[in-house]
Scaffold this motif. Structure first.
Motif, PDB file in Angstrom:
ATOM      1  N   LEU A   1      43.614  44.050  36.319  1.00  0.00           N
ATOM      2  CA  LEU A   1      44.484  45.219  36.234  1.00  0.00           C
ATOM      3  C   LEU A   1      43.891  46.188  35.222  1.00  0.00           C
ATOM      4  CD1 LEU A   1      47.319  46.322  37.158  1.00  0.00           C
ATOM      5  CD2 LEU A   1      48.191  45.389  35.015  1.00  0.00           C
TER       6      LEU A   1
ATOM      7  N   THR B   1      44.953  39.756  32.465  1.00  0.00           N
ATOM      8  CA  THR B   1      45.345  39.968  33.866  1.00  0.00           C
ATOM      9  C   THR B   1      44.229  39.660  34.852  1.00  0.00           C
ATOM     10  OG1 THR B   1      44.724  42.320  33.832  1.00  0.00           O
ATOM     11  CG2 THR B   1      47.003  41.758  33.211  1.00  0.00           C
TER      12      THR B   1
ATOM     13  N   LEU C   1      53.227  40.995  33.691  1.00  0.00           N
ATOM     14  CA  LEU C   1      52.626  42.179  33.093  1.00  0.00           C
ATOM     15  C   LEU C   1      52.942  42.244  31.605  1.00  0.00           C
ATOM     16  CD1 LEU C   1      53.483  44.782  35.860  1.00  0.00           C
ATOM     17  CD2 LEU C   1      51.260  43.742  35.397  1.00  0.00           C
TER      18      LEU C   1
ATOM     19  N   SER D   1      50.477  35.251  40.665  1.00  0.00           N
ATOM     20  CA  SER D   1      51.390  36.158  39.979  1.00  0.00           C
ATOM     21  C   SER D   1      51.102  36.093  38.490  1.00  0.00           C
ATOM     22  CB  SER D   1      52.853  35.761  40.225  1.00  0.00           C
ATOM     23  OG  SER D   1      53.194  35.930  41.581  1.00  0.00           O
TER      24      SER D   1
ATOM     25  N   TYR E   1      55.561  41.778  37.548  1.00  0.00           N
ATOM     26  CA  TYR E   1      54.419  40.909  37.826  1.00  0.00           C
ATOM     27  C   TYR E   1      53.377  41.626  38.676  1.00  0.00           C
ATOM     28  CZ  TYR E   1      56.968  36.909  36.034  1.00  0.00           C
ATOM     29  OH  TYR E   1      57.639  36.036  35.212  1.00  0.00           O
ATOM     30  N   LEU E   2      52.110  41.338  38.374  1.00  0.00           N
ATOM     31  CA  LEU E   2      51.018  41.699  39.267  1.00  0.00           C
ATOM     32  C   LEU E   2      50.881  40.537  40.234  1.00  0.00           C
ATOM     33  CD1 LEU E   2      48.464  43.131  40.275  1.00  0.00           C
ATOM     34  CD2 LEU E   2      47.210  41.962  38.434  1.00  0.00           C
TER      35      LEU E   2
ATOM     36  N   ALA F   1      47.722  43.433  46.983  1.00  0.00           N
ATOM     37  CA  ALA F   1      48.043  43.428  45.557  1.00  0.00           C
ATOM     38  C   ALA F   1      49.210  44.384  45.338  1.00  0.00           C
ATOM     39  CB  ALA F   1      46.835  43.871  44.728  1.00  0.00           C
TER      40      ALA F   1
ATOM     41  N   THR G   1      54.971  50.531  45.140  1.00  0.00           N
ATOM     42  CA  THR G   1      54.549  49.380  44.330  1.00  0.00           C
ATOM     43  C   THR G   1      53.306  48.673  44.862  1.00  0.00           C
ATOM     44  OG1 THR G   1      55.983  47.870  45.552  1.00  0.00           O
ATOM     45  CG2 THR G   1      56.925  48.939  43.601  1.00  0.00           C
TER      46      THR G   1
ATOM     47  N   ILE H   1      52.930  45.268  42.595  1.00  0.00           N
ATOM     48  CA  ILE H   1      53.790  45.008  41.441  1.00  0.00           C
ATOM     49  C   ILE H   1      55.146  44.595  41.997  1.00  0.00           C
ATOM     50  CG2 ILE H   1      54.899  46.005  39.411  1.00  0.00           C
ATOM     51  CD1 ILE H   1      51.834  45.934  39.175  1.00  0.00           C
TER      52      ILE H   1
ATOM     53  N   VAL I   1      44.160  48.109  40.299  1.00  0.00           N
ATOM     54  CA  VAL I   1      43.360  46.891  40.189  1.00  0.00           C
ATOM     55  C   VAL I   1      41.952  47.189  40.682  1.00  0.00           C
ATOM     56  CG1 VAL I   1      45.218  45.198  40.325  1.00  0.00           C
ATOM     57  CG2 VAL I   1      44.189  46.043  42.431  1.00  0.00           C
TER      58      VAL I   1
ATOM     59  N   LEU J   1      49.488  48.184  45.410  1.00  0.00           N
ATOM     60  CA  LEU J   1      48.174  48.557  44.898  1.00  0.00           C
ATOM     61  C   LEU J   1      47.114  48.471  45.990  1.00  0.00           C
ATOM     62  CD1 LEU J   1      48.520  46.654  41.547  1.00  0.00           C
ATOM     63  CD2 LEU J   1      48.204  49.115  41.755  1.00  0.00           C
TER      64      LEU J   1
END
Length: 125
Positions: free
Chosen positions: A61, A77, A94, A91, A43-44, A116, A8, A118, A104, A10
């Motif tokens: 994103l 985003t 998504l 946050s 959530y990102l 970063a 998860t 998720i 990202v 990034l």
């Protein structure tokens, strides 16, 4: 703090100026709706590790159908990272309908570093 694994994440302590600092996540199928799940992990999240300089920088994103073509910006985003101090957290929920691959990217060079990922939403401050 969320419990994370490499699936998860990034970017970990990624330089905000380099798209190659960020990983691509394979969601497994197209039309994903991570915003609705029993864990609330849709959530990102971005945590700023070192101060961002005053260069206008926007993190966004992106998604795509193939790992080599993750180049479609996901509306709603964007996070503005101009002159932000270490410790800031963001946050963004998504949206539904994400394509299979997500990453990202930052639009300009900035000296700051960030994480970063998720997951569940971070506490805001």
């Amino acid at each position: 703090m969320s419990l994370l694994d490499n699936v998860t994440i990034l970017g970990k302590d990624a330089v905000a100026s380099s798209a190659t600092s960020f990983n691509t996540i394979d969601l497994g199928s197209a039309s994903n709706d991570l915003s609705v799940n029993r864990h609330g992990a849709g959530y990102l999240n971005v945590h700023v590790n070192s101060d961002m300089d005053d260069t206008a920088t926007i993190l966004s994103l992106y998604h795509g159908d193939a790992e080599a073509s993750v180049n479609i910006a996901v509306a709603g985003t964007n996070i503005t990272l101009t002159d932000i101090k270490a410790g800031a957290q963001y946050s963004i929920k998504l949206p539904a309908g994400l394509k299979r691959f997500v990453t990202v990217k930052c639009d300009t060079v900035n000296t700051g570093k960030l994480d970063a990922f998720i997951g569940v939403p971070l506490a805001q401050h």
